[in-house]
Design an enzyme around this catalytic site. Structure first.
Site, mmCIF file in Angstrom:
data_model
loop_
_atom_site.group_PDB
_atom_site.id
_atom_site.type_symbol
_atom_site.label_atom_id
_atom_site.label_comp_id
_atom_site.label_asym_id
_atom_site.label_seq_id
_atom_site.Cartn_x
_atom_site.Cartn_y
_atom_site.Cartn_z
ATOM 1 C CG HIS A 13 -27.118 -8.614 46.036
ATOM 2 N ND1 HIS A 13 -27.512 -9.519 45.147
ATOM 3 C CD2 HIS A 13 -26.853 -7.412 45.084
ATOM 4 C CE1 HIS A 13 -27.561 -9.164 43.821
ATOM 5 N NE2 HIS A 13 -27.225 -7.927 43.796
ATOM 6 C CG HIS A 15 -24.543 -3.859 42.195
ATOM 7 N ND1 HIS A 15 -24.258 -4.743 41.219
ATOM 8 C CD2 HIS A 15 -25.589 -4.223 42.950
ATOM 9 C CE1 HIS A 15 -25.320 -5.607 40.842
ATOM 10 N NE2 HIS A 15 -25.747 -5.384 41.720
ATOM 11 N NE ARG A 17 -22.935 0.473 39.805
ATOM 12 C CZ ARG A 17 -23.866 -0.350 39.592
ATOM 13 N NH1 ARG A 17 -23.472 -1.642 39.381
ATOM 14 N NH2 ARG A 17 -25.063 0.075 39.599
ATOM 15 C CE LYS A 99 -26.252 -12.066 40.697
ATOM 16 N NZ LYS A 99 -26.416 -10.587 40.832
ATOM 17 C CG HIS A 136 -30.774 -10.901 38.097
ATOM 18 N ND1 HIS A 136 -30.631 -9.649 38.705
ATOM 19 C CD2 HIS A 136 -32.013 -10.932 37.220
ATOM 20 C CE1 HIS A 136 -31.504 -8.815 38.127
ATOM 21 N NE2 HIS A 136 -32.358 -9.695 37.414
ATOM 22 C CG HIS A 174 -32.221 -8.997 43.585
ATOM 23 N ND1 HIS A 174 -32.748 -9.791 42.837
ATOM 24 C CD2 HIS A 174 -31.098 -8.661 43.185
ATOM 25 C CE1 HIS A 174 -31.693 -10.086 41.549
ATOM 26 N NE2 HIS A 174 -30.617 -9.423 41.780
ATOM 27 C CG LEU A 219 -34.534 -4.541 36.210
ATOM 28 C CD1 LEU A 219 -33.622 -4.805 35.042
ATOM 29 C CD2 LEU A 219 -35.972 -5.016 35.917
ATOM 30 C CG ASP A 247 -29.457 -5.285 43.873
ATOM 31 O OD1 ASP A 247 -28.455 -5.425 43.325
ATOM 32 O OD2 ASP A 247 -30.637 -5.376 43.293
HETATM 33 C C1 NCD Z 1 -28.101 -3.689 39.392
HETATM 34 C C2 NCD Z 1 -26.912 -2.830 38.843
HETATM 35 O O1 NCD Z 1 -27.255 -1.535 38.574
HETATM 36 O O2 NCD Z 1 -25.877 -3.228 38.812
HETATM 37 N N1 NCD Z 1 -29.269 -2.966 39.051
HETATM 38 C C3 NCD Z 1 -30.558 -3.171 39.844
HETATM 39 O O3 NCD Z 1 -31.797 -2.777 39.515
HETATM 40 N N2 NCD Z 1 -30.461 -4.356 40.899
HETATM 41 C C4 NCD Z 1 -27.995 -4.958 38.775
HETATM 42 C C5 NCD Z 1 -28.808 -5.992 39.313
HETATM 43 O O4 NCD Z 1 -28.246 -6.450 40.452
HETATM 44 O O5 NCD Z 1 -29.795 -6.540 38.756
HETATM 45 ZN ZN ZN Z 2 -27.573 -6.483 42.244
#
Ligand code: NCD
Ligand code: ZN
Length: 344
Positions: A13, A15, A17, A99, A136, A174, A219, A247
């Site tokens: 998992h 991110h 960008r 997702k 999520h 998460h 989150l 995450d």
């Molecule tokens: C994530 C994000 O910034 O893309 N933020 C987070 O707090 N985990 C989005 C997500 O996975 O909830």
């Molecule tokens: Zn995430």
């Protein structure tokens, strides 16, 4: 123990960008992990196989020379995704999950699902093709307390969903609560969960340590200590239903340190090191390889990686900041000392 060698782990998992920040952050993940499940919550979101293919190429272009790293792509579920997109995704071979964000639940989730019923044809197709649905798991009802949103989601949305689709592969992403741990343990083998380093390291007091600490806001939000303890137990239990998903979610410093700060913590710069720290503190270093390098791959029906990494016990300071395109990124534990270091 002064060093530990593991089958190269994967991050289930992540991110990363898009655009000029990729070259600043992809090297952190690629140095540690063989593969990562790439979250599709770009703006606009990644909803088609073509978009995922192009995004995968942009990520690969940011992988340093001489390093092998495979981004495993995902699609972002919307109310109007056509079911035929799923057979296309399956045929592509590079899309490994879809997702599900409840609309408005978190960063860049405005395009998320407003009513699960609208997605039933897609879910049917996911079940048939054995493609995992990554969830999520938080309700967005403003009447539900932010600390209860995961537990309420499990009871109100997830349980009924699994009754409607008993063979659907679902990863509850998460997880943060004892309720989620208990739920996963008692669910069928097609239900699994990822656990982040920050939910293993911190509890909700960390958000308010002497003042409001925006870099501890993510989150699902950090929970009480009893929940952190339950997550540690689950992660170190050797139960293959629980596996690694950082995450890691970078935001520019300006977006975090703001009157309305974004949710997300960045951990990619030291992710496996931080997990090692937690596992060692709990006398469970022998359980790290299963959690980090084996269980996720098995769940996704992928081979485990065929190379290894070594971590050395060598306390060192985390950088206070990284470049993030034209902005600055404040990493988890910025300027603090951590115990484990990735061997070169
Ligand atoms: C994530 C994000 O910034 O893309 N933020 C987070 O707090 N985990 C989005 C997500 O996975 O909830
Ligand atoms: Zn995430």
């Amino acid at each position: 123990m002064n060093s530990i060698t593991l089958i190269r782990p994967d991050d289930w998992h992540l991110h990363v960008r898009d655009g000029d920040v990729l070259k600043d952050i992809i090297p952190h993940t690629a140095a540690r992990f063989g593969r990562a499940i790439i979250m599709p919550n770009l703006k606009p979101p990644v909803t088609t196989t073509e978009q995922a293919a192009a995004y995968q190429q942009r990520i690969l272009a940011a992988v340093p020379q001489g390093i092998t790293f495979t981004p495993l792509m995902t699609l972002y579920l919307t109310d109007n995704m056509p079911a035929k997109e799923i057979s296309k995704a399956k045929q592509s071979g590079f899309i490994h999950a879809v997702k599900y964000y409840p609309a408005g639940a978190t960063t860049h989730s405005d395009a998320g699902v407003t009513n699960l019923k609208k997605t039933f044809a897609v879910l049917e197709s996911l079940q048939q093709h054995e493609i995992p649905l990554l969830i999520h798991g938080e309700v967005t009802d403003p009447d539900v307390d932010i600390f209860d949103r995961e537990a309420v989601f499990i009871d109100r949305i997830l349980q009924p969903l699994l009754q409607d689709f008993p063979d659907l592969k679902v990863v509850l992403e998460h997880i943060t609560t004892t309720h989620a741990v208990d739920f996963i343990q008692s669910a069928s083998p097609n239900i699994a969960a990822t656990i982040t380093p920050h939910h293993l390291l911190f509890n909700r007091n960390d958000i308010f340590q002497g003042g409001i600490r925006p870099h501890y806001y993510c989150l699902p939000i950090l929970k009480r200590e009893q929940h952190r303890e339950a997550l540690i137990k689950a992660a170190t239990s050797g139960n293959p239903k629980f596996f690694l998903g950082t995450d890691s979610a970078p935001h520019p410093q300006t977006a975090k340190e703001s009157a309305c700060g974004c949710a997300g913590m960045y951990s990619a710069h030291a992710a496996i090191e931080l997990y090692a720290e937690v596992f060692e503190q709990n006398n469970a270093l022998d359980k790290l390889e299963g959690f980090a390098s084996i269980f996720g791959a098995e769940y996704y029906q992928l081979p485990i990686n065929n190379d290894k990494i070594t971590l050395i016990k060598e306390p060192h300071k985390i950088e206070s900041q990284y470049s993030f395109g034209k902005e600055i990124l404040i990493p988890l534990k910025a300027g603090e000392t951590i115990q484990w270091k990735l061997a070169p």
